[in-house]
Design a protein around this motif. Structure first.
Motif, PDB file in Angstrom:
ATOM      1  N   ASP A 123      18.166 -32.877 -33.554  1.00 33.14           N
ATOM      2  CA  ASP A 123      18.590 -34.252 -33.279  1.00 33.14           C
ATOM      3  C   ASP A 123      19.572 -34.727 -34.350  1.00 33.14           C
ATOM      4  O   ASP A 123      20.006 -33.947 -35.206  1.00 33.14           O
ATOM      5  CB  ASP A 123      17.383 -35.188 -33.157  1.00 33.14           C
ATOM      6  CG  ASP A 123      16.587 -35.333 -34.463  1.00 33.14           C
ATOM      7  OD1 ASP A 123      17.110 -34.976 -35.550  1.00 33.14           O
ATOM      8  OD2 ASP A 123      15.446 -35.817 -34.403  1.00 33.14           O
ATOM      9  N   SER A 124      19.914 -35.997 -34.331  1.00 37.13           N
ATOM     10  CA  SER A 124      20.925 -36.535 -35.241  1.00 37.13           C
ATOM     11  C   SER A 124      20.469 -36.548 -36.694  1.00 37.13           C
ATOM     12  O   SER A 124      21.294 -36.711 -37.597  1.00 37.13           O
ATOM     13  CB  SER A 124      21.323 -37.949 -34.813  1.00 37.13           C
ATOM     14  OG  SER A 124      20.191 -38.809 -34.824  1.00 37.13           O
ATOM     15  N   ASN A 125      19.181 -36.371 -36.923  1.00 35.91           N
ATOM     16  CA  ASN A 125      18.665 -36.276 -38.287  1.00 35.91           C
ATOM     17  C   ASN A 125      18.492 -34.832 -38.746  1.00 35.91           C
ATOM     18  O   ASN A 125      18.025 -34.578 -39.857  1.00 35.91           O
ATOM     19  CB  ASN A 125      17.317 -37.002 -38.402  1.00 35.91           C
ATOM     20  CG  ASN A 125      17.474 -38.503 -38.391  1.00 35.91           C
ATOM     21  OD1 ASN A 125      18.251 -39.067 -39.166  1.00 35.91           O
ATOM     22  ND2 ASN A 125      16.774 -39.158 -37.481  1.00 35.91           N
ATOM     23  N   GLY A 126      18.839 -33.886 -37.870  1.00 31.63           N
ATOM     24  CA  GLY A 126      18.715 -32.477 -38.225  1.00 31.63           C
ATOM     25  C   GLY A 126      17.353 -31.890 -37.956  1.00 31.63           C
ATOM     26  O   GLY A 126      17.062 -30.768 -38.377  1.00 31.63           O
ATOM     27  N   VAL A 158      16.807 -31.669 -45.393  1.00 34.31           N
ATOM     28  CA  VAL A 158      15.855 -32.116 -44.378  1.00 34.31           C
ATOM     29  C   VAL A 158      14.755 -31.071 -44.171  1.00 34.31           C
ATOM     30  O   VAL A 158      15.028 -29.869 -44.092  1.00 34.31           O
ATOM     31  CB  VAL A 158      16.583 -32.417 -43.051  1.00 34.31           C
ATOM     32  CG1 VAL A 158      15.598 -32.552 -41.890  1.00 34.31           C
ATOM     33  CG2 VAL A 158      17.409 -33.680 -43.190  1.00 34.31           C
ATOM     34  N   LEU A 159      13.508 -31.546 -44.095  1.00 36.96           N
ATOM     35  CA  LEU A 159      12.354 -30.676 -43.878  1.00 36.96           C
ATOM     36  C   LEU A 159      12.063 -30.568 -42.385  1.00 36.96           C
ATOM     37  O   LEU A 159      12.143 -31.557 -41.654  1.00 36.96           O
ATOM     38  CB  LEU A 159      11.126 -31.234 -44.601  1.00 36.96           C
ATOM     39  CG  LEU A 159      11.265 -31.476 -46.110  1.00 36.96           C
ATOM     40  CD1 LEU A 159       9.953 -32.003 -46.682  1.00 36.96           C
ATOM     41  CD2 LEU A 159      11.682 -30.208 -46.830  1.00 36.96           C
ATOM     42  N   GLY A 291      20.852 -37.445 -43.047  1.00 35.15           N
ATOM     43  CA  GLY A 291      19.423 -37.156 -42.963  1.00 35.15           C
ATOM     44  C   GLY A 291      18.545 -38.208 -43.595  1.00 35.15           C
ATOM     45  O   GLY A 291      17.371 -37.951 -43.880  1.00 35.15           O
ATOM     46  N   ALA A 292      19.077 -39.404 -43.796  1.00 37.34           N
ATOM     47  CA  ALA A 292      18.329 -40.457 -44.507  1.00 37.34           C
ATOM     48  C   ALA A 292      17.056 -40.866 -43.783  1.00 37.34           C
ATOM     49  O   ALA A 292      16.098 -41.329 -44.418  1.00 37.34           O
ATOM     50  CB  ALA A 292      19.224 -41.675 -44.722  1.00 37.34           C
ATOM     51  N   GLN A 293      17.023 -40.702 -42.459  1.00 37.22           N
ATOM     52  CA  GLN A 293      15.852 -41.124 -41.688  1.00 37.22           C
ATOM     53  C   GLN A 293      14.798 -40.022 -41.568  1.00 37.22           C
ATOM     54  O   GLN A 293      13.768 -40.218 -40.935  1.00 37.22           O
ATOM     55  CB  GLN A 293      16.292 -41.564 -40.286  1.00 37.22           C
ATOM     56  CG  GLN A 293      17.350 -42.651 -40.277  1.00 37.22           C
ATOM     57  CD  GLN A 293      16.952 -43.864 -41.101  1.00 37.22           C
ATOM     58  OE1 GLN A 293      15.834 -44.385 -40.953  1.00 37.22           O
ATOM     59  NE2 GLN A 293      17.834 -44.318 -41.967  1.00 37.22           N
ATOM     60  N   ALA A 294      15.060 -38.874 -42.162  1.00 32.07           N
ATOM     61  CA  ALA A 294      14.126 -37.744 -42.079  1.00 32.07           C
ATOM     62  C   ALA A 294      13.481 -37.503 -43.440  1.00 32.07           C
ATOM     63  O   ALA A 294      13.973 -37.964 -44.469  1.00 32.07           O
ATOM     64  CB  ALA A 294      14.863 -36.491 -41.625  1.00 32.07           C
TER      65      ALA A 294
END
Length: 390
Positions: A123-126, A158-159, A291-294
């Protein structure tokens, strides 16, 4: 800026060799014996290797007998990502399902024919699409699926939900590998907790020597039909060749140090990373953090400032005494488009400007201050250029 004042913030590429590890490596270099020899000198070399095997095993919560040393994370991934990797007694055709944002050693290093490979979207967060994964596992039927998912992304930190993916994979009779190179020694995890069948590691991300890595199996119930390096019976027959005793010993020492300080160091690096992020947002309010939201590694910050090209910025930061990386892979000194950012749907113009700050054991608060000072100069020049063009 004098060389001694340089600020190194590229630990995801390579973390500098820890002084304590360097001492271990030097002592091991002085061992004269071959670890396969039965005399006292050979046994001393063997003892150094087996101690390191135990240290690496403890880092990922498994038994020493399941650790196989290789020349690095790339060889480790190449070794296991083959149709010949399977549980003992398992038969049938194998297909590979691989995350879209995997490291090139996985995307390009696997040994499957193109027709047997499918890419898992993000997705957009990776974050990997587990719904897609489950649907394709169901479609596999009698075909065995080998799934490979990076635990932490090298470019953006991102994890991935590896434990959830492992549960789905095993429900459908498949196997799962995780590239844990960036995660090991930076976040706590264990093989049983993740539920993976095999993971791969590299020493130089945690202050160990370059050129040494490992395949770590969940048990002794796996086989690899097509070995990469054939010859003697070293490393339980998985990887032939006289062992690099000094590098192996250094890997073990680095693993032991990382494990001992894991929780404390993760908190320290997260605080420094967050301060760096705060400074970037203060200096450039229009900055975008990828990736700030992940959930991310505590040491990694990937950001872009609209209008600032990565190639230009890297040179400017380097001249200011700060070593960063771009969010994209580099080849022959040229910044290339990032497959990670493309898979996430990041706008190409923004993706061309992504920079990566990655912290590690040698990073201090003063390093973050010097990074912020350099960032102000670099961004100030950009804003002045924009103002004169307006």
């Amino acid at each position: 800026m004098a060389a001694s004042q340089r600020t190194y913030l590229d630990h995801n590429a390579t973390s500098p060799l820890r002084p304590e590890v360097a001492e271990v490596v030097l002592r091991a270099f002085q061992l004269p014996g071959n670890a396969s020899s039965v005399h006292a000198e050979g046994r001393a070399a063997r003892a150094a290797i087996e101690r390191a095997r135990e240290q690496v095993a403890r880092l990922v919560g498994t038994r020493a007998k399941n650790v196989v040393f290789t020349s690095g994370g790339t060889e480790a991934a190449n070794l296991v990502l083959t149709p010949g990797f399977r549980r003992l007694g398992q038969n049938g055709a194998v297909k590979l399902l691989v995350g879209a944002t995997e490291h090139p050693c996985v995307l390009s290093g696997h040994r499957f024919p193109a027709a047997s490979v499918e890419i898992i979207p993000v997705d957009s967060n990776g974050i990997l699409d587990l719904t897609w994964l489950e649907a394709h596992l169901q479609k596999a039927g009698d075909e065995l699926a080998l799934v490979t998912i990076q635990l932490a992304n090298n470019e953006i930190g991102v994890l991935q939900p590896v434990a959830e993916a492992a549960r789905l994979v095993h429900e459908h009779g498949g196997l799962i590998h995780t590239d844990a190179v960036q995660a090991a020694g930076r976040i706590p995890f264990g093989m049983a907790e993740l539920g993976v069948d095999v993971l791969t590691l590299s020493a130089h991300k945690i202050g160990g020597p370059k050129g040494i890595g490992a395949v770590v199996l969940a048990s002794d119930q796996f086989e690899i039909a097509e070995k990469l390096i054939r010859g003697g019976g070293q490393e339980k027959g998985f990887r032939a060749g006289t062992e690099n005793v000094a590098a192996v010993a250094g890997f073990g020492a680095a693993a032991e140090i990382a494990l001992a300080s894991l929780e404390q160091e993760a908190g320290r690096l997260r605080a420094l990373r967050d301060e760096a992020e705060t400074q970037v947002r203060r200096i450039a309010p229009d900055a975008v953090v990828v990736g700030a939201q992940a959930e991310r590694l505590p040491n990694t910050l990937a950001f872009a400032i609209p209008g600032l090209k990565a190639e230009t910025a890297l040179i400017a930061f380097d001249l200011a005494g700060v070593a960063l990386s771009s969010g994209s892979a580099c080849s022959s000194g040229k910044v290339k488009r990032s497959h990670v950012l493309d898979a996430m749907g990041v706008e190409p113009a923004l993706g061309e400007g992504v920079l990566r700050v990655s912290l590690g054991w040698s990073t201090t608060k003063e390093d973050v201050i010097r990074f912020a000072e350099a960032c102000e100069r670099v961004v100030g020049t950009l804003y002045k250029r924009k103002a004169s063009a307006a």
